[in-house]
Every structure is written in C-alpha cells, then in structure tokens.
Motif scaffolding. Structure first.
Motif, PDB file in Angstrom:
ATOM      1  N   GLN A 235      53.878  69.090  69.626  1.00 29.34           N
ATOM      2  CA  GLN A 235      53.881  69.579  71.006  1.00 29.34           C
ATOM      3  C   GLN A 235      52.576  69.203  71.709  1.00 29.34           C
ATOM      4  OE1 GLN A 235      54.348  73.624  69.718  1.00 29.34           O
ATOM      5  NE2 GLN A 235      56.380  73.763  70.671  1.00 29.34           N
TER       6      GLN A 235
ATOM      7  N   LYS B 176      45.654  75.126  80.761  1.00 30.06           N
ATOM      8  CA  LYS B 176      45.923  74.094  79.754  1.00 30.06           C
ATOM      9  C   LYS B 176      45.209  72.792  80.094  1.00 30.06           C
ATOM     10  CE  LYS B 176      50.431  75.711  78.299  1.00 30.06           C
ATOM     11  NZ  LYS B 176      51.854  75.415  78.183  1.00 30.06           N
TER      12      LYS B 176
ATOM     13  N   GLN C  39      42.406  69.989  66.674  1.00 27.14           N
ATOM     14  CA  GLN C  39      42.854  71.225  66.038  1.00 27.14           C
ATOM     15  C   GLN C  39      42.470  72.436  66.888  1.00 27.14           C
ATOM     16  OE1 GLN C  39      41.091  68.836  64.368  1.00 27.14           O
ATOM     17  NE2 GLN C  39      42.701  68.027  63.042  1.00 27.14           N
ATOM     18  N   GLU C  40      41.255  72.444  67.415  1.00 27.92           N
ATOM     19  CA  GLU C  40      40.817  73.551  68.263  1.00 27.92           C
ATOM     20  C   GLU C  40      41.646  73.605  69.541  1.00 27.92           C
ATOM     21  OE1 GLU C  40      36.094  73.819  67.111  1.00 27.92           O
ATOM     22  OE2 GLU C  40      36.765  72.220  68.456  1.00 27.92           O
TER      23      GLU C  40
ATOM     24  N   GLY D  95      44.748  72.643  69.906  1.00 30.72           N
ATOM     25  CA  GLY D  95      46.036  73.216  69.538  1.00 30.72           C
ATOM     26  C   GLY D  95      45.977  74.715  69.317  1.00 30.72           C
ATOM     27  N   GLN D  96      44.908  75.184  68.687  1.00 31.77           N
ATOM     28  CA  GLN D  96      44.754  76.621  68.451  1.00 31.77           C
ATOM     29  C   GLN D  96      44.605  77.382  69.760  1.00 31.77           C
ATOM     30  OE1 GLN D  96      41.403  76.730  65.796  1.00 31.77           O
ATOM     31  NE2 GLN D  96      42.700  76.709  63.966  1.00 31.77           N
ATOM     32  N   ILE D  97      43.816  76.857  70.665  1.00 36.27           N
ATOM     33  CA  ILE D  97      43.602  77.532  71.948  1.00 36.27           C
ATOM     34  C   ILE D  97      44.907  77.618  72.728  1.00 36.27           C
ATOM     35  CG2 ILE D  97      42.475  77.328  74.204  1.00 36.27           C
ATOM     36  CD1 ILE D  97      40.086  76.019  72.653  1.00 36.27           C
ATOM     37  N   LEU D  98      45.663  76.514  72.720  1.00 37.56           N
ATOM     38  CA  LEU D  98      46.911  76.467  73.482  1.00 37.56           C
ATOM     39  C   LEU D  98      48.090  77.085  72.729  1.00 37.56           C
ATOM     40  CD1 LEU D  98      46.603  72.865  74.949  1.00 37.56           C
ATOM     41  CD2 LEU D  98      46.119  75.032  76.087  1.00 37.56           C
ATOM     42  N   GLY D  99      47.917  77.329  71.437  1.00 39.96           N
ATOM     43  CA  GLY D  99      49.004  77.897  70.637  1.00 39.96           C
ATOM     44  C   GLY D  99      50.133  76.908  70.416  1.00 39.96           C
ATOM     45  N   LEU D 100      49.765  75.632  70.236  1.00 45.93           N
ATOM     46  CA  LEU D 100      50.763  74.581  70.061  1.00 45.93           C
ATOM     47  C   LEU D 100      50.619  73.918  68.703  1.00 45.93           C
ATOM     48  CD1 LEU D 100      50.450  72.817  73.532  1.00 45.93           C
ATOM     49  CD2 LEU D 100      52.188  74.453  72.827  1.00 45.93           C
ATOM     50  N   GLU D 101      51.733  73.393  68.214  1.00 46.63           N
ATOM     51  CA  GLU D 101      51.697  72.600  66.988  1.00 46.63           C
ATOM     52  C   GLU D 101      51.399  71.155  67.361  1.00 46.63           C
ATOM     53  OE1 GLU D 101      54.940  73.179  64.368  1.00 46.63           O
ATOM     54  OE2 GLU D 101      54.990  75.335  64.709  1.00 46.63           O
TER      55      GLU D 101
END
Length: 54
Positions: free
Chosen positions: A30, A3, A18-19, A21-27
């Motif tokens: 968060q 992370k 946005q990328e 958040g997508q990589i980390l799987g977070l909204e």
C-alpha cells in the motif's frame, strides 16, 4: 498528520520507508502505491506551475 507531509519527509530522507509506513499505518504494498501516486501528482503539479513562455 497529513499523508503528503509524511511522504515528503521520506522522499527527502528524514525518515525511513519503514517509519513512513508505521506513521501512516500502511503495509509495504500500500505504501509503495501511495508513494508512486504522490510522484505522479507531484510531477503533474510541477508541469502546471511552469510558465508557458520561458
């Protein structure tokens, strides 16, 4: 993926928020909290590394 590496990539401008958040799987909420926490951790680490007698 670590992370911290993803957050550093965002902070250096290699990826968008946005990328990140997508990589980390977070909204967004968060992710914002995680980034703020990483800034706090990073500044405290820098303070610890600095020599006292400079």
């Amino acid at each position: 993926m670590d992370k911290r590496k993803v957050i550093r990539a965002y902070q250096r401008g290699f990826i968008t928020i946005q990328e990140c958040g997508q990589i980390l799987g977070l909204e967004q909420v968060q992710l914002n909290r995680l980034i703020l926490d990483s800034l706090d951790d990073h500044s405290s680490i820098e303070l610890e590394i600095q020599p006292i007698n400079s």
